[in-house]
Design a protein around this motif. Structure first.
Motif, PDB file in Angstrom:
ATOM      1  N   PHE A  67       0.847  -1.187   0.000  1.00 48.59           N
ATOM      2  CA  PHE A  67       0.000   0.000   0.000  1.00 48.59           C
ATOM      3  C   PHE A  67       0.886   1.241   0.000  1.00 48.59           C
ATOM      4  O   PHE A  67       1.846   1.333   0.772  1.00 48.59           O
ATOM      5  CB  PHE A  67      -0.903   0.000   1.234  1.00 48.59           C
ATOM      6  CG  PHE A  67      -1.992   1.032   1.175  1.00 48.59           C
ATOM      7  CD1 PHE A  67      -3.044   0.896   0.290  1.00 48.59           C
ATOM      8  CD2 PHE A  67      -1.952   2.139   2.011  1.00 48.59           C
ATOM      9  CE1 PHE A  67      -4.055   1.851   0.245  1.00 48.59           C
ATOM     10  CE2 PHE A  67      -2.947   3.100   1.968  1.00 48.59           C
ATOM     11  CZ  PHE A  67      -4.004   2.954   1.083  1.00 48.59           C
ATOM     12  N   MET A 179      -5.688   0.204  -3.964  1.00 53.39           N
ATOM     13  CA  MET A 179      -4.445   0.962  -3.818  1.00 53.39           C
ATOM     14  C   MET A 179      -4.686   2.359  -3.240  1.00 53.39           C
ATOM     15  O   MET A 179      -3.793   3.198  -3.230  1.00 53.39           O
ATOM     16  CB  MET A 179      -3.733   1.058  -5.175  1.00 53.39           C
ATOM     17  CG  MET A 179      -3.343  -0.293  -5.763  1.00 53.39           C
ATOM     18  SD  MET A 179      -2.378  -1.351  -4.636  1.00 53.39           S
ATOM     19  CE  MET A 179      -0.840  -0.422  -4.541  1.00 53.39           C
ATOM     20  N   ARG A 238      -7.665   1.124   2.177  1.00 52.72           N
ATOM     21  CA  ARG A 238      -7.534  -0.334   2.200  1.00 52.72           C
ATOM     22  C   ARG A 238      -8.084  -0.916   3.503  1.00 52.72           C
ATOM     23  O   ARG A 238      -8.769  -1.943   3.485  1.00 52.72           O
ATOM     24  CB  ARG A 238      -6.085  -0.782   1.986  1.00 52.72           C
ATOM     25  CG  ARG A 238      -5.980  -2.311   1.906  1.00 52.72           C
ATOM     26  CD  ARG A 238      -4.600  -2.796   1.562  1.00 52.72           C
ATOM     27  NE  ARG A 238      -4.196  -2.445   0.204  1.00 52.72           N
ATOM     28  CZ  ARG A 238      -3.044  -2.832  -0.347  1.00 52.72           C
ATOM     29  NH1 ARG A 238      -2.186  -3.578   0.358  1.00 52.72           N
ATOM     30  NH2 ARG A 238      -2.729  -2.474  -1.575  1.00 52.72           N
TER      31      ARG A 238
END
Length: 265
Positions: A67, A179, A238
């Motif tokens: 990430f 992402m 996320r």
């Protein structure tokens, strides 16, 4: 389709391969969900519509994509919109809409990434189309395909993903969200034009879903104006998704199995 038309199995169901009706009389069911196949849309399908809870798609990446470390100091001072889709989705209507977004967000940039753009002639064609719409090409970047891992890493360069119309992104939308990139989408009337809205609503981000072109532009302008709020959203994206049933592959699998068994018993 010829195989299904000859009744290859006692129960035949369409799922994932095509976002709409197959038109094959012997296709008994189509798997949808509340957003992509809302109540009242049944007339668009020759199949009987079955609705999964949450979303029709579930994204669980095969690799552990790192990430991005989103920081208050963005990669570029100007806000960057992006679209990582097949170029066939970059329709005239889509490009006109994006040209209006760029006009309403001064100094913003647009990154377009598609397999087609490995070809210089294709880049020229799309550049000319944007130029004809009044877009300063210094604000546009075309990117060619790279590996999936490299593509996922490139989302760090994008602040807001712009969804094409009328054929939305599907996997590309889910990848962008994974992402950390929110997707601005317009919710249309068909399965294919409601896929991104399904994902964004399941993520609790319905304020990124536009009902028409004017709302699409207004949302782009509003979201681009508050870089701090955008940063906070991206940083927590996320973790947000991982806490929701729509991104739980096991939960989704059990729902698909339940839909199968309900109709086969």
């Amino acid at each position: 389709m010829q195989m299904f038309a000859q009744r290859a199995a006692p129960v035949q169901m369409s799922y994932l391969g095509y976002p709409g009706s197959t038109g094959v009389p012997n296709m008994d069911f189509v798997l949808g969900a509340n957003v992509v196949t809302p109540n009242g849309s049944e007339a668009l399908y020759n199949e009987q519509v079955l609705r999964l809870p949450n979303t029709v798609f579930c994204y669980a990446p095969e690799q552990d994509y790192a990430f991005p470390a989103y920081t208050p100091e963005p990669a570029t001072p100007s806000l960057t919109f992006g679209a990582f889709n097949e170029s066939s989705k970059f329709t005239t209507k889509t490009l006109k809409l994006w040209a209006r977004v760029l006009a309403e967000v001064p100094g913003s940039r647009l990154v377009l990434k598609a397999p087609t753009f490995m070809d210089a002639a294709a880049r020229v064609v799309f550049a000319n189309r944007l130029k004809a719409l009044g877009v300063d090409l210094d604000r546009v970047e075309f990117r060619a395909p790279v590996s999936e891992a490299e593509t996922m890493a490139e989302y760090e360069d994008i602040d807001i993903a712009l969804d094409p119309v009328p054929y939305n992104g599907d996997v590309s939308t889910l990848q962008a969200m994974w992402m950390g990139v929110p997707v601005l989408t317009k919710c249309g009337q068909t399965f294919a034009s409601r896929m991104s809205a399904s994902a964004m609503q399941a993520a609790g981000l319905s304020d990124w879903i536009a009902e028409d072109d004017q709302a699409y532009i207004a949302i782009a302008k509003k979201m681009a104006s508050d870089r701090l709020a955008l940063l906070v959203l991206k940083q927590g994206m996320r973790a947000r998704l991982q806490s929701l049933p729509a991104w739980n592959a096991v939960t989704h699998t059990r729902a698909v199995e339940a839909a199968w068994m309900t109709r086969m018993l």
